[in-house]
Write an enzyme that holds these catalytic residues in place. Structure first.
Site, PDB file in Angstrom:
ATOM      1  N   HIS A 233       0.797  -1.237   0.000  1.00 36.59           N
ATOM      2  CA  HIS A 233       0.000   0.000   0.000  1.00 36.59           C
ATOM      3  C   HIS A 233       0.829   1.287   0.000  1.00 36.59           C
ATOM      4  CE1 HIS A 233      -3.661  -2.249   0.504  1.00 36.59           C
ATOM      5  NE2 HIS A 233      -3.324  -2.728   1.686  1.00 36.59           N
TER       6      HIS A 233
ATOM      7  N   ASP B 220      -3.438 -10.924  -1.695  1.00 35.59           N
ATOM      8  CA  ASP B 220      -3.856 -10.345  -0.420  1.00 35.59           C
ATOM      9  C   ASP B 220      -5.343  -9.959  -0.513  1.00 35.59           C
ATOM     10  OD1 ASP B 220      -2.237  -8.796   2.036  1.00 35.59           O
ATOM     11  OD2 ASP B 220      -4.118  -7.793   1.490  1.00 35.59           O
TER      12      ASP B 220
ATOM     13  N   HIS C 196      -6.627  -7.296   0.359  1.00 34.54           N
ATOM     14  CA  HIS C 196      -6.744  -5.880  -0.013  1.00 34.54           C
ATOM     15  C   HIS C 196      -6.113  -5.632  -1.386  1.00 34.54           C
ATOM     16  CE1 HIS C 196      -6.754  -5.968   4.449  1.00 34.54           C
ATOM     17  NE2 HIS C 196      -7.663  -5.007   4.322  1.00 34.54           N
TER      18      HIS C 196
ATOM     19  N   ASP D 227      -4.813 -12.575   4.493  1.00 37.07           N
ATOM     20  CA  ASP D 227      -5.907 -11.972   5.255  1.00 37.07           C
ATOM     21  C   ASP D 227      -7.279 -12.196   4.620  1.00 37.07           C
ATOM     22  OD1 ASP D 227      -5.084 -10.365   3.179  1.00 37.07           O
ATOM     23  OD2 ASP D 227      -4.808  -8.546   4.367  1.00 37.07           O
TER      24      ASP D 227
HETATM   25 ZN   LIG Z   1      -4.277  -7.041   3.248  1.00 41.52          ZN
END
Ligand SMILES: [Zn+2]
Length: 376
Positions: free
Chosen positions: A134, A169, A171, A258
């Protein structure tokens, strides 16, 4: 004979995001200890490599100088005037003592992985601390201060390499996508929970790159409750054809865990059974493979999933019974089942039908917009 490197350092354990923060650096030690307990660091073609710190000039391949100066000032653990504008402060990206030192180690390890792969010393290198997808050029975001992935990929681009990046992931891998949105030298593919429900709120199927990069950014947003079957299905429909077409020199993967049913931060329903299917598929696609960690907030599941992934990378089968010497120390960290592999879990009935419809809709759009663009 295939060779592998596991890049790590006990130094990681010196750092801490704080007692209430979901990102637990301890999960790295837990994973390392489980991998060691299974004997997966003493295999004939496997080497342990001590992580090094990334230098300023490496960090500046991607990050802005002004931002690096703020990180240097914040590294003592005290608030710096104006740091809020760089994403730092109470919340996701706290200021803690050594935050830059920690990030230098994570990034240094990813650079080592990339260098070892590129120079042919090993075929697969894993940095479980890496994958901080990120971080932006001048902003910390989503627990990430430096973007180790972008820095390492940019270094290889300077040597004329073509790269494919696969991010599983929960995200969206927004920092990596943004860095390479306008180039066809890096194919980025992210499969994640839809931005309608989850941070960072991006990564929709219509984000496909711009200019020369059109068709080289690919997003597979998954609806909440997507299970292993849907993960494996969506991955197989989209990722192998695109990676084969791109024909990269090196593959980078962000192997965040996650998206699991038990993860407290997300709403997906994966287990480590679907996850390992995907990791096996990635292995088939990746003769030269820089493997990185990522998110994961149920720490026992992180350790189990990355141990399974490392076993796959090393082409060894390991027993489901977790070694007793490990359990005697770490049982209370959440290893109550005493098994490595999760029980199978699938969504059912109407909900599953609706999930299938949504995933199919997204895949059709990707095929229409991206596959045609790149000539598949
Ligand atoms: Zn994540």
């Amino acid at each position: 004979m295939k060779k592998r490197a596991f890049i790590y350092t006990d130094e990681f354990s010196r750092f801490d995001y704080g007692p209430t923060h979901p990102f637990k650096i301890f999960r790295l030690k837990l994973t390392y200890e489980l991998i060691k307990a299974y004997g997966l660091l003493s295999l004939p073609n496997t080497q342990y490599v001590e992580a090094r710190k990334a230098e300023d000039k490496e960090i500046l391949i991607f990050h802005d100088e002004e931002y690096l100066e703020i990180l240097k000032a914040a590294d003592v653990g005290l608030e710096v005037p104006g740091s809020y504008h760089y994403g730092l402060g109470p919340g996701d990206n706290p200021i803690f003592g050594g935050l830059l030192e920690w990030s230098r180690l994570v990034t240094g390890a990813t650079l080592q992985a990339a260098d070892m792969i590129d120079s042919g010393v090993v075929d697969t290198a894993l940095n479980i601390a890496g994958g901080l997808h990120h971080a932006m050029a001048s902003k910390a975001s989503g627990f990430c201060y430096l973007n180790d992935i972008v820095i390492a990929i940019k270094k290889l681009l300077e040597r004329g390499r073509r790269i494919a990046y696969i991010d599983i992931d929960a995200h969206h891998g927004d920092g990596v996508q943004e860095a390479f949105y306008k180039t066809d030298k890096v194919l980025t593919i992210s499969i994640h929970e839809t931005g309608m429900m989850l941070f960072p709120g991006t990564g929709f199927e219509n984000e496909i790159g711009e200019g020369e990069g059109e068709g080289y950014s690919v997003n597979i947003p998954m609806p909440p409750f997507s299970d292993d079957e849907l993960l494996v299905f969506a991955f197989n429909e989209v990722v192998p054809p695109l990676v084969k077409k791109c024909n990269p020199d090196i593959i980078f993967t962000q192997l965040g865990v996650d998206g699991f049913l038990s993860d407290p931060l997300t709403h997906l329903s994966y287990t480590n059974n679907g996850y390992t299917e995907v990791v096996k598929r990635i292995k088939e696609l990746s003769p030269k493979w820089v493997a990185l960690g990522g998110g994961g907030y149920d720490i026992a599941n992180v350790a189990k999933a990355w141990t399974l992934a490392w076993a796959i990378m090393n082409e060894v089968e390991i027993p489901d019974e977790i070694p007793e010497e490990f359990l005697s120390k770490y049982l209370r960290e959440g290893f109550f089942s005493r098994k490595l592999r999760d029980e199978l879990y699938f969504e059912k009935g109407m909900r599953k039908e609706r999930l299938k419809e949504e995933v199919n809709r997204v895949i059709e759009i990707i095929k229409e917009k991206v596959f045609k663009k790149v000539g598949i």
